[in-house]
Design a protein around this motif. Structure first.
Motif, mmCIF file in Angstrom:
data_model
loop_
_atom_site.group_PDB
_atom_site.id
_atom_site.type_symbol
_atom_site.label_atom_id
_atom_site.label_comp_id
_atom_site.label_asym_id
_atom_site.label_seq_id
_atom_site.Cartn_x
_atom_site.Cartn_y
_atom_site.Cartn_z
ATOM 1 N N GLY A 136 4.372 3.772 -6.477
ATOM 2 C CA GLY A 136 5.013 2.813 -7.254
ATOM 3 C C GLY A 136 4.274 1.189 -6.630
ATOM 4 N N ARG A 168 5.847 -2.438 -2.939
ATOM 5 C CA ARG A 168 5.535 -4.005 -3.732
ATOM 6 C C ARG A 168 6.298 -5.077 -3.477
ATOM 7 N N GLY A 173 1.266 0.059 -5.926
ATOM 8 C CA GLY A 173 0.707 -0.199 -6.313
ATOM 9 C C GLY A 173 -0.849 0.398 -6.439
ATOM 10 N N LYS A 174 -0.580 1.248 -5.673
ATOM 11 C CA LYS A 174 -2.505 2.075 -5.257
ATOM 12 C C LYS A 174 -2.926 2.401 -6.447
ATOM 13 N N THR A 175 -2.718 2.923 -7.823
ATOM 14 C CA THR A 175 -3.304 2.969 -8.804
ATOM 15 C C THR A 175 -3.806 2.000 -8.892
ATOM 16 N N THR A 176 -2.788 0.781 -9.700
ATOM 17 C CA THR A 176 -3.554 -0.550 -10.040
ATOM 18 C C THR A 176 -4.406 -1.134 -9.101
#
Ligand SMILES: Nc1ncnc2c1ncn2[C@@H]1O[C@H](COP(=O)(O)OP(=O)(O)O)[C@@H](O)[C@H]1O
Ligand SMILES: [Mg+2]
Lengths: 300, 275
Positions: free
Chosen positions: B64, B232, B66-69
């Protein structure tokens, strides 16, 4: 903020060798490592077959059971208006030989096919458009939701004010009953597209058009065809309702006439003929879907 | 903070030997990237990052964070709220042929065979069928899926599905392979096998890899460089070059002193953020 010390001075060990310079064998034996298949063969066949092969003994058993119960109940007798299955079958044979079914369906089927055809094309198209465009959604969604919940049977007699006692009224009845479920299912099918598949398509440079044709439509095909099957069922109900409520013709006339002269065996034979026709149509539709969009559901 | 981050990241200094095999210029530059989603979630807060060419760089951070983001922004799938990403000195405005993604949930078409799935990137580009299937067949062999060309994804195990996902990404011949927690949906033994196989494959395929994981061991085992992201809204909290030689036999790496030390050091660093 704390730092991690840099690693040992690079350039002093094998890490600096270019990877590409080192020949490597490909990747070995995943099949051996992972097993040829996650499922044992019979489980796979069952899953792949869906309603197909593995289900038929049960379907047959259920069919025989219902017929037997019907036969017994008919002989009991539950009511004079409830003949045993054997008499209904005999009546059906008699009617088929006399050409009653042929004449009735010649009247009933054209408006049914026309109505289903119209819904199958424009209804699916409208649903897809609603799924793809906010404007269409805003415009048509409330109408479809209202239509789906409205007691259409009460409205069908009113159709004669618009179209008189005609085939057009029957087509309108079929459309009114079939359209909402077909449109809403198509709409939801498109809306539920897997976001990750769309990202995948975009990341591999797919255009919006490819997104729709190669991802969204095949993905939605399950829901669209489920809607079509429900729509076809609703269409059968619609056309019979119209024939019962508006113009005593076709298969609806066969039902109401035989009821009026107390030939309940013939009345039930007419009803059963509709069920049989609907069932065949629905299973053909399922095959068409698998062939067109979901070959993975049809693997042996 | 920026300056100290740079200190921990020798490769960023031009001419430093840590550049090693990598070209001096980074292939990807992330510059001040901030991401605030429409619902108010602030995922990334001023990410500055260089990805060295020809290396495997891992983005490591808690779920959660923000890696994928960040990966999607580099991929051009979503525009950042502020900041820029440049690939080969060109500002990213959308997906490009220089980047290929491997997805956490595989993102295979359930209605398509392995062969069509692997060829799908080429299909979207309009490569003729015979040609794209020949290319796909080669990569299917390379990832070890030979014999499964005509199976559907639901007939494959998770590990094999991800092999197909990897083959699809390799088939479009992009410079940069971006892998978002590719092995997290696979059981532990299979994950190790996939990690080893990925390393062998990368010795043949010359790629820059951006790898995302929340597993410290996986990050250290695979990476030339590890980028630690804070919770985050995410910032780069540290950058660590592992110095591990990835050409040694795969099982040796886990016994390598550098591997063990790096795992410990990163754990020490991350622990502070857990309070
Ligand atoms: N489309 C989105 N809209 C709103 N918030 C999102 C969206 N995608 C991710 N987020 C939020 O942004 C944060 C970072 O998500 P993500 O990048 O998926 O983290 P990670 O990959 O590190 O687990 C999470 O809090 C998540 O809930
Ligand atoms: Mg993620």
């Amino acid at each position: 903020m704390r730092q991690i010390a840099p690693s040992p001075p690079p350039g002093t060990d094998a890490a600096v060798l270019p990877r590409a310079a080192l020949a490597a064998p490909g990747i070995a034996t995943p099949a051996a490592a992972e097993g040829a298949s996650p499922l044992p063969a019979p489980a796979q066949a069952r899953r792949a077959g869906g309603l197909g092969d593995a289900a038929w003994p049960w379907q047959l058993a259920s069919f025989v059971l219902v017929l037997a119960a019907w036969e017994i109940a008919g002989h009991w007798p539950v009511s004079l208006a409830f003949p045993p299955a054997s008499r209904v079958v005999a009546a059906a044979a008699e009617m088929a030989l006399a050409g009653d079914f042929g004449r009735a369906y010649a009247v009933t089927l054209p408006p049914l096919v026309a109505g289903i055809g119209i819904v199958g094309i424009t209804g699916v198209a409208l649903g897809i458009a609603m799924g793809l465009s906010r404007a269409f959604e805003w415009f048509a969604l409330p109408l479809m939701v209202v239509l789906q919940t409205a007691p259409i049977a009460a409205i069908i007699p009113l159709l004669t004010y618009f179209y008189g006692v005609s085939a057009t009224s029957k087509i309108a009845a079929v459309i009114l009953l079939a359209a909402p479920i077909v449109v809403l299912n198509s709409y939801r099918g498109i809306r539920n597209t897997n976001a990750s598949l769309v990202d995948m398509c975009r990341s591999f440079l797919g255009t919006r058009r490819q997104q729709v044709t190669k991802i969204m439509l095949p993905h939605a095909s399950g829901m669209i065809f489920a809607g079509l099957r429900l729509g076809v069922s609703a269409g059968f109900i619609g056309v019979v309702l119209a024939e019962l409520l508006i113009s005593p013709t076709g298969i609806g006339d066969l039902i109401s006439y035989n009821r009026s002269i107390a030939r309940y065996d013939k009345m039930f034979a007419a009803i059963v003929s509709i069920l049989a026709l609907a069932t065949v149509t629905l299973s053909l539709l399922q095959r068409l879907e698998n062939r067109l969009f979901r070959p993975d559901h049809a693997v042996p | 903070m920026d300056a100290s981050t740079r200190d921990a990241c020798p490769a960023r200094d031009a001419g430093h030997p840590a550049g090693g095999v990598a070209d001096a210029t980074p292939i990807v530059r992330v510059d001040g990237v901030t991401m605030r989603y429409a619902n108010g979630v602030s995922a990334l807060d001023g990410i500055d990052l260089d990805i060295p060419r020809g290396r495997l760089t891992t983005l490591l951070g808690p779920s959660g964070c923000g890696k994928t983001t960040l990966l999607k922004i580099i991929a051009g799938l979503i525009p950042p709220t502020a900041g820029t990403v440049a690939v080969n000195d060109r500002i990213v405005t959308g997906p490009g042929p220089d980047r290929a993604l491997v997805f956490q949930d595989f993102a295979l078409l359930p209605w398509a065979t392995v062969l069509r799935n692997v060829a799908f990137g080429l299909e979207l580009r309009g490569v003729p069928r015979a040609e794209r299937e020949a290319i796909a067949a080669k990569y299917i062999r390379d990832v070890g899926l030979a014999g499964f060309e005509h199976q559907y994804p639901n007939q494959l195990s998770g590990g094999m599905r991800q092999r197909a996902g990897l083959a699809r990404a390799l088939a479009v011949d992009a410079d940069i392979l971006m892998m978002d927690e590719p092995f997290s949906a696979v059981d532990e033994q299979m994950r190790r096998k996939l990690q080893e196989d990925l390393l062998s494959l990368l010795q043949v395929e010359k790629k820059t890899v951006i790898f995302v994981t929340h597993s410290i061991e996986e990050a250290v085992y695979l990476s030339d460089r590890i980028v630690l992201l804070s919770r985050r809204p995410s910032r780069v909290s540290a950058i660590r070059d592992t110095g591990i030689a990835h050409d040694q036999p795969p099982d040796q790496i886990r016994r390598d002193r550098r591997y063990l030390d790096t795992v410990d050091e990163i754990w020490d660093t991350l622990k502070q953020y857990l309070q």
